[in-house]
Design a protein around this motif. Structure first.
Motif, PDB file in Angstrom:
ATOM      1  N   ALA A   1     -44.842  76.485  -6.920  1.00 15.95           N
ATOM      2  CA  ALA A   1     -45.704  75.640  -7.424  1.00 15.95           C
ATOM      3  C   ALA A   1     -46.205  75.839  -8.746  1.00 15.95           C
ATOM      4  O   ALA A   1     -46.440  77.095  -9.146  1.00 15.95           O
ATOM      5  CB  ALA A   1     -46.762  75.336  -6.477  1.00 15.95           C
TER       6      ALA A   1
ATOM      7  N   HIS B   1     -48.237  67.214  -4.428  1.00 14.56           N
ATOM      8  CA  HIS B   1     -48.607  68.047  -3.354  1.00 14.56           C
ATOM      9  C   HIS B   1     -48.288  69.560  -3.228  1.00 14.56           C
ATOM     10  O   HIS B   1     -48.993  70.262  -2.479  1.00 14.56           O
ATOM     11  CB  HIS B   1     -48.185  67.349  -1.955  1.00 14.56           C
ATOM     12  CG  HIS B   1     -48.749  66.317  -1.743  1.00 14.56           C
ATOM     13  ND1 HIS B   1     -49.253  65.695  -0.303  1.00 14.56           N
ATOM     14  CD2 HIS B   1     -49.236  65.020  -2.444  1.00 14.56           C
ATOM     15  CE1 HIS B   1     -49.913  64.701  -0.256  1.00 14.56           C
ATOM     16  NE2 HIS B   1     -49.823  64.077  -1.550  1.00 14.56           N
ATOM     17  N   ASP B   2     -47.579  70.043  -3.994  1.00 18.47           N
ATOM     18  CA  ASP B   2     -47.142  71.285  -4.055  1.00 18.47           C
ATOM     19  C   ASP B   2     -47.568  72.373  -5.223  1.00 18.47           C
ATOM     20  O   ASP B   2     -47.302  73.314  -5.412  1.00 18.47           O
ATOM     21  CB  ASP B   2     -45.432  71.467  -4.116  1.00 18.47           C
ATOM     22  CG  ASP B   2     -45.001  70.895  -5.167  1.00 18.47           C
ATOM     23  OD1 ASP B   2     -45.520  70.336  -6.120  1.00 18.47           O
ATOM     24  OD2 ASP B   2     -43.691  71.217  -5.582  1.00 18.47           O
ATOM     25  N   VAL B   3     -48.690  71.603  -5.708  1.00 16.51           N
ATOM     26  CA  VAL B   3     -49.698  72.365  -6.630  1.00 16.51           C
ATOM     27  C   VAL B   3     -50.360  73.291  -6.043  1.00 16.51           C
ATOM     28  O   VAL B   3     -51.122  73.063  -4.978  1.00 16.51           O
ATOM     29  CB  VAL B   3     -50.416  71.388  -7.413  1.00 16.51           C
ATOM     30  CG1 VAL B   3     -51.567  72.204  -8.470  1.00 16.51           C
ATOM     31  CG2 VAL B   3     -49.781  70.546  -8.282  1.00 16.51           C
ATOM     32  N   ILE B   4     -50.472  74.475  -6.651  1.00 17.98           N
ATOM     33  CA  ILE B   4     -51.589  75.655  -6.044  1.00 17.98           C
ATOM     34  C   ILE B   4     -52.951  75.389  -6.691  1.00 17.98           C
ATOM     35  O   ILE B   4     -52.772  75.343  -7.841  1.00 17.98           O
ATOM     36  CB  ILE B   4     -50.843  77.071  -6.117  1.00 17.98           C
ATOM     37  CG1 ILE B   4     -49.547  77.412  -5.487  1.00 17.98           C
ATOM     38  CG2 ILE B   4     -51.734  78.125  -5.782  1.00 17.98           C
ATOM     39  CD1 ILE B   4     -48.847  78.497  -5.598  1.00 17.98           C
TER      40      ILE B   4
ATOM     41  N   THR C   1     -53.851  81.575   1.056  1.00 17.43           N
ATOM     42  CA  THR C   1     -53.027  82.839   0.836  1.00 17.43           C
ATOM     43  C   THR C   1     -53.776  83.663  -0.125  1.00 17.43           C
ATOM     44  O   THR C   1     -54.203  83.053  -1.278  1.00 17.43           O
ATOM     45  CB  THR C   1     -51.521  82.361   0.225  1.00 17.43           C
ATOM     46  OG1 THR C   1     -51.007  81.541   1.179  1.00 17.43           O
ATOM     47  CG2 THR C   1     -50.707  83.543   0.004  1.00 17.43           C
TER      48      THR C   1
ATOM     49  N   ARG D   1     -55.464  81.295  -2.595  1.00 18.97           N
ATOM     50  CA  ARG D   1     -55.041  80.169  -3.485  1.00 18.97           C
ATOM     51  C   ARG D   1     -54.566  79.131  -2.300  1.00 18.97           C
ATOM     52  O   ARG D   1     -54.201  79.723  -1.116  1.00 18.97           O
ATOM     53  CB  ARG D   1     -53.851  80.480  -4.185  1.00 18.97           C
ATOM     54  CG  ARG D   1     -54.058  81.405  -5.508  1.00 18.97           C
ATOM     55  CD  ARG D   1     -54.840  80.540  -6.549  1.00 18.97           C
ATOM     56  NE  ARG D   1     -55.220  81.151  -7.687  1.00 18.97           N
ATOM     57  CZ  ARG D   1     -56.453  81.646  -7.938  1.00 18.97           C
ATOM     58  NH1 ARG D   1     -57.198  80.993  -7.177  1.00 18.97           N
ATOM     59  NH2 ARG D   1     -56.586  82.197  -8.898  1.00 18.97           N
TER      60      ARG D   1
ATOM     61  N   LEU E   1     -52.724  75.346  -1.295  1.00 20.29           N
ATOM     62  CA  LEU E   1     -51.801  74.275  -1.448  1.00 20.29           C
ATOM     63  C   LEU E   1     -52.380  72.762  -1.415  1.00 20.29           C
ATOM     64  O   LEU E   1     -53.161  72.454  -0.720  1.00 20.29           O
ATOM     65  CB  LEU E   1     -50.454  74.201  -0.616  1.00 20.29           C
ATOM     66  CG  LEU E   1     -49.301  75.018  -0.822  1.00 20.29           C
ATOM     67  CD1 LEU E   1     -48.129  75.020   0.188  1.00 20.29           C
ATOM     68  CD2 LEU E   1     -48.717  74.730  -2.217  1.00 20.29           C
ATOM     69  N   THR E   2     -52.324  72.089  -2.478  1.00 16.44           N
ATOM     70  CA  THR E   2     -52.788  70.730  -2.410  1.00 16.44           C
ATOM     71  C   THR E   2     -52.479  69.824  -1.402  1.00 16.44           C
ATOM     72  O   THR E   2     -53.432  69.158  -0.631  1.00 16.44           O
ATOM     73  CB  THR E   2     -52.188  69.996  -3.919  1.00 16.44           C
ATOM     74  OG1 THR E   2     -52.500  70.423  -4.844  1.00 16.44           O
ATOM     75  CG2 THR E   2     -53.082  68.614  -3.848  1.00 16.44           C
ATOM     76  N   ALA E   3     -51.353  69.953  -0.615  1.00 15.08           N
ATOM     77  CA  ALA E   3     -51.149  69.073   0.362  1.00 15.08           C
ATOM     78  C   ALA E   3     -52.092  69.696   1.703  1.00 15.08           C
ATOM     79  O   ALA E   3     -52.296  68.814   2.395  1.00 15.08           O
ATOM     80  CB  ALA E   3     -49.704  69.583   0.918  1.00 15.08           C
ATOM     81  N   ASP E   4     -52.478  71.002   1.575  1.00 17.28           N
ATOM     82  CA  ASP E   4     -53.247  71.378   2.655  1.00 17.28           C
ATOM     83  C   ASP E   4     -54.587  70.868   2.401  1.00 17.28           C
ATOM     84  O   ASP E   4     -55.150  70.538   3.546  1.00 17.28           O
ATOM     85  CB  ASP E   4     -53.160  72.880   2.754  1.00 17.28           C
ATOM     86  CG  ASP E   4     -51.912  73.509   3.313  1.00 17.28           C
ATOM     87  OD1 ASP E   4     -51.035  72.902   3.979  1.00 17.28           O
ATOM     88  OD2 ASP E   4     -51.502  74.743   3.074  1.00 17.28           O
TER      89      ASP E   4
END
Length: 187
Positions: A2, A76-79, A108, A115, A117-120
């Motif tokens: 990401a 969605h995969d941006v950290i 994580t 850090r 994930l945007t999706a989370d």
């Protein structure tokens, strides 16, 4: 892998004038029909026809701008850092750490930093919205039961029924609100 937030977020300002907003609303109402097809004409004269998801996304952006709202588009995969997640959720950074500690939000460690994930983060936002809606519905049932002609017994029955119908998450959120209110009164 990401990428960082500032390279994949697209901020789009709302439309400046009411005339632009009205014109956009008119165009959107025509596009809203299921039979509408939208194509982009490329510089060489070729056309690229938008699929359903792309069309839905563009309609959502255009409608938000027509309503005077600023729009951000993010992958969605941006950290994200905890601060960025807090801004996305509309909560404080310490609250993001509480979400991580409680297991509500997956994170994580990268060195000494968390850090996410945007999706989370977006999934948590969706869960919180559904939870709040469910609790509001339960409270509405209690309020309606209390104002009914059979206030005494009906209110208790309505409250019990709403409590039984609530999900464990809704019950926990309701109890947490009561705890906060109780703490506030003791101080």
């Amino acid at each position: 892998m990401a990428t960082t937030l500032n390279r994949v977020v697209e901020d789009i300002a709302p439309l400046a004038s009411e005339e632009q907003r009205e014109a956009t609303r008119a165009a959107i109402s025509q596009i809203l029909s299921d039979t509408a097809q939208v194509a982009l004409r490329l510089p060489g004269g070729e056309e690229y026809r938008l699929d359903g998801d792309e069309l839905r996304a563009l309609r959502a952006i255009a409608l938000a701008r027509a309503n005077g709202q600023r729009v951000s588009v993010i992958s969605h995969d941006v950290i994200l850092s905890p601060q960025q997640a807090a801004e996305l959720l509309g909560v404080s950074r310490p609250m993001v750490y509480r979400f991580i500690e409680r297991g509500d939000l997956t994170a994580t460690r990268v060195g000494t930093h968390w850090r996410l994930l945007t999706a989370d983060v977006l999934a948590l936002a969706e869960r919180r919205t559904r939870l709040a809606d469910g609790v509001d519905t339960g409270l509405d049932h209690v309020a309606q039961a209390m104002t009914s002609s059979r206030q005494g017994t009906a209110a208790k029955d309505g409250a019990k029924e709403s409590w039984r119908a609530a999900t464990p998450e809704q019950k926990e959120a309701s109890l947490e609100r009561v705890r906060r209110r109780t703490r506030g009164r003791r101080q």
